[in-house]
Design a protein around this motif. Structure first.
Motif, PDB file in Angstrom:
ATOM      1  N   LEU A 161      -1.272 -31.515 -17.902  1.00 11.65           N
ATOM      2  CA  LEU A 161      -0.522 -30.675 -17.203  1.00 11.65           C
ATOM      3  C   LEU A 161       0.165 -29.769 -18.078  1.00 11.65           C
ATOM      4  CD1 LEU A 161       0.923 -32.657 -13.924  1.00 11.65           C
ATOM      5  CD2 LEU A 161      -1.265 -31.264 -14.213  1.00 11.65           C
ATOM      6  N   ALA A 162       0.642 -30.018 -19.335  1.00  9.86           N
ATOM      7  CA  ALA A 162       1.236 -29.166 -20.039  1.00  9.86           C
ATOM      8  C   ALA A 162       0.375 -28.087 -20.806  1.00  9.86           C
ATOM      9  CB  ALA A 162       1.848 -30.135 -21.063  1.00  9.86           C
TER      10      ALA A 162
ATOM     11  N   SER B  34       5.216 -39.891  -8.029  1.00 12.51           N
ATOM     12  CA  SER B  34       4.574 -39.743  -9.434  1.00 12.51           C
ATOM     13  C   SER B  34       5.711 -40.266 -10.443  1.00 12.51           C
ATOM     14  CB  SER B  34       4.516 -38.365  -9.484  1.00 12.51           C
ATOM     15  OG  SER B  34       5.782 -37.425  -9.378  1.00 12.51           O
ATOM     16  N   THR B  35       7.081 -40.208 -10.296  1.00 19.79           N
ATOM     17  CA  THR B  35       7.908 -40.586 -11.166  1.00 19.79           C
ATOM     18  C   THR B  35       8.000 -41.963 -11.518  1.00 19.79           C
ATOM     19  OG1 THR B  35       9.518 -40.667  -9.467  1.00 19.79           O
ATOM     20  CG2 THR B  35       9.667 -38.673 -11.061  1.00 19.79           C
TER      21      THR B  35
ATOM     22  N   SER C 188      -4.177 -35.820  -9.959  1.00 21.45           N
ATOM     23  CA  SER C 188      -2.902 -35.225 -10.330  1.00 21.45           C
ATOM     24  C   SER C 188      -2.900 -34.761 -11.783  1.00 21.45           C
ATOM     25  CB  SER C 188      -2.133 -36.549 -10.023  1.00 21.45           C
ATOM     26  OG  SER C 188      -1.982 -37.513 -11.108  1.00 21.45           O
TER      27      SER C 188
ATOM     28  N   ARG D 267      -0.849 -37.953 -17.752  1.00 25.24           N
ATOM     29  CA  ARG D 267      -0.865 -36.776 -16.710  1.00 25.24           C
ATOM     30  C   ARG D 267      -0.100 -35.563 -17.249  1.00 25.24           C
ATOM     31  NH1 ARG D 267       2.924 -38.178 -12.350  1.00 25.24           N
ATOM     32  NH2 ARG D 267       4.217 -37.769 -14.118  1.00 25.24           N
ATOM     33  N   ASP D 268       1.086 -36.174 -17.689  1.00 24.22           N
ATOM     34  CA  ASP D 268       1.814 -35.037 -18.315  1.00 24.22           C
ATOM     35  C   ASP D 268       1.358 -34.162 -19.430  1.00 24.22           C
ATOM     36  OD1 ASP D 268       3.662 -35.728 -16.344  1.00 24.22           O
ATOM     37  OD2 ASP D 268       5.231 -36.956 -17.712  1.00 24.22           O
ATOM     38  N   ASP D 269       0.550 -34.966 -20.332  1.00 14.19           N
ATOM     39  CA  ASP D 269      -0.159 -34.395 -21.331  1.00 14.19           C
ATOM     40  C   ASP D 269      -1.169 -33.157 -20.922  1.00 14.19           C
ATOM     41  OD1 ASP D 269       1.213 -35.687 -23.268  1.00 14.19           O
ATOM     42  OD2 ASP D 269      -0.272 -37.142 -23.742  1.00 14.19           O
TER      43      ASP D 269
ATOM     44  N   ALA E  10       1.512 -41.966 -16.506  1.00 15.52           N
ATOM     45  CA  ALA E  10       2.509 -40.533 -16.397  1.00 15.52           C
ATOM     46  C   ALA E  10       2.551 -39.881 -17.646  1.00 15.52           C
ATOM     47  CB  ALA E  10       3.962 -41.259 -16.240  1.00 15.52           C
ATOM     48  N   GLU E  11       2.248 -40.499 -18.929  1.00 15.21           N
ATOM     49  CA  GLU E  11       2.393 -39.771 -20.193  1.00 15.21           C
ATOM     50  C   GLU E  11       0.900 -38.866 -20.305  1.00 15.21           C
ATOM     51  OE1 GLU E  11       1.767 -40.742 -24.812  1.00 15.21           O
ATOM     52  OE2 GLU E  11       2.934 -42.147 -23.776  1.00 15.21           O
TER      53      GLU E  11
END
Length: 147
Positions: free
Chosen positions: A18-19, A3-4, A116, A14-16, A11-12
């Motif tokens: 998940l936050a 995932s990294t 994810s 996904r992270d948005d 990735a951005e």
């Protein structure tokens, strides 16, 4: 690819997601639905060039294009009805997240990327399967054009 190692834009995204808490994830998905890039005129005038994604509940059509530049930049164009915001949102995530990546980078995106981003509790498995199918179809097209 861990995932990294996801391409930065995916990735951005996904992270948005998940936050956020579940209800807010749906709102973000609706934002993406409103940001689905318009089709270039060459596809609007020739819808026969677009491929139907039959796995999607809503009528989704897409086309994968690869530039002839040294980086072989990928562009995904998709269309989905405004009345289908979930599907439009998924198409938009992929269109924006894959845009400009190399063929190799797109092919290396994990097939389970749609799982994810944290929407499995918010939308039906059938909808997630539709996004997974869009990604799989994109990869299949890239493999076909590479031959």
């Amino acid at each position: 690819m861990t995932s990294t190692e996801l391409p930065a834009k995916l990735a951005e995204i996904r992270d948005d997601f998940l936050a956020l808490e579940q209800p807010d994830r749906l709102l973000l998905l609706l934002e993406f639905a409103g940001e689905l890039p318009a089709l270039p005129a060459r596809y609007e005038e020739h819808p026969d060039l677009l491929e139907r994604v039959v796995e999607c509940q809503s009528p989704v059509f897409m086309f994968v294009e690869v530039d002839d530049d040294a980086g072989k930049s990928v562009h995904l164009y998709a269309t989905a009805p405004r009345e289908s915001p979930t599907t439009r949102g998924f198409a938009s995530i992929l269109a924006q997240g894959l845009d400009g990546l190399s063929t190799e980078q797109v092919l290396a995106v994990p097939d389970d990327y749609p799982l994810s981003i944290g929407l499995t509790k918010a939308v039906s498995p059938l909808r997630i399967r539709g996004m997974t199918a869009m990604l799989a179809r994109t990869k299949r097209r890239l493999r076909e054009t590479a031959v």
